[in-house]
Design an enzyme around this catalytic site. Structure first.
Site, short mmCIF file in Angstrom:
data_model
loop_
_atom_site.label_atom_id
_atom_site.label_comp_id
_atom_site.label_asym_id
_atom_site.label_seq_id
_atom_site.Cartn_x
_atom_site.Cartn_y
_atom_site.Cartn_z
CB ILE A 120 8.29 -0.30 8.27
CG1 ILE A 120 7.74 -0.95 9.54
CG2 ILE A 120 8.25 1.22 8.36
CD1 ILE A 120 8.73 -0.95 10.70
CE LYS A 121 5.73 0.88 -0.72
NZ LYS A 121 4.43 0.97 -1.39
CB VAL A 122 11.32 4.25 4.92
CG1 VAL A 122 10.83 3.86 6.31
CG2 VAL A 122 12.48 3.36 4.49
CB THR A 159 -0.90 0.04 1.25
OG1 THR A 159 -0.09 0.21 2.42
CG2 THR A 159 -1.73 -1.23 1.39
CB ALA A 202 1.86 -0.12 6.52
#
Ligand code: E4P
Length: 217
Positions: free
Chosen positions: A82-84, A27, A56
């Site tokens: 965890i998307k960075v 997402t 996310a």
């Protein structure tokens, strides 16, 4: 090649999941906005449905903010990635969160050098955006190829997650190059089943079958 679905639409994920097509979900803030849902609520629903990684995305622009948001998002479920973003701050957050044992997906990657940095920062996934490079007349697939060569040269374990996929040809090419994962909108995954000769062949079989007057059931 693993298939991730690039959406926050639960019904679409459920439909593909029932066919065994979903190895994970990605997402981003735009997809959350399109879903009209609360990020934590919808992400939890997705994580309950899918066993694989569910990305996310953080929205802070500084490393401390990304780290704090990442820790908060990781509380949603065990399978959160965890998307960075691939900025210097994002790489710093990636290293800290990875050292804590969390899965990090470094997103918005547009160059092989960026991908090399993400691998060194310990990213579980690197997300090169194919479609957005194609949009500006560059070759998105060449980037996937370059990252594959570089990661294989040095044995980096960061998984190449081909992203911003717009067409079925992107899926074929990513698989041929050896991307570990491709994340695509549900419509692209479904379109992979289509072929004009399949439709034509089926029409001919149906026409001949009708002439036999038989029934199977
Ligand atoms: C991937 O993680 C991104 O969410 C996505 O693939 C971006 O695709 P787009 O360029 O079509 O928005």
């Amino acid at each position: 090649m693993k298939f991730f679905v690039d959406t926050a639409e639960i019904d679409a994920i459920r439909e593909l999941h029932a066919l065994g097509m979903v190895d994970g979900v990605t997402t981003n803030p735009s997809l959350i906005m399109k879903s009209g849902r609360d990020i934590k609520e919808v992400t939890k629903e997705i994580c309950d449905l899918v066993d694989g990684p569910v990305s996310a995305e953080t929205v802070a622009l500084d490393a401390d903010g990304m780290i704090a948001e990442g820790r908060e998002l990781a509380k949603i479920a065990e399978n959160i990635a965890i998307k960075v973003p691939l900025t210097w701050a994002g790489l710093k957050a990636c290293k800290v969160l990875t050292d804590e044992g969390r899965m990090v997906n470094v997103t918005l990657c547009f160059s092989a050098n960026q991908a090399l940095l993400a691998a060194k920062a310990g990213a579980a996934f690197i997300s090169p955006f194919i479609g957005r490079l194609d949009d500006i007349n560059l070759d998105g697939m060449e980037l996937i190829h370059d990252i594959r060569v570089i990661y294989d040269n040095y044995g980096y374990e960061t998984q190449i997650l081909a992203a911003s996929i717009r067409t079925v040809n992107h899926m074929t090419e990513a698989a041929k190059i050896g991307a570990d994962v491709a994340t695509a909108p549900p419509a692209v995954i479904k379109a992979m089943a289509n072929h004009v000769l399949t439709d034509k062949g089926l029409d001919a079989f149906m026409a001949d079958w009708a002439k036999t007057g038989q029934k199977i059931l």
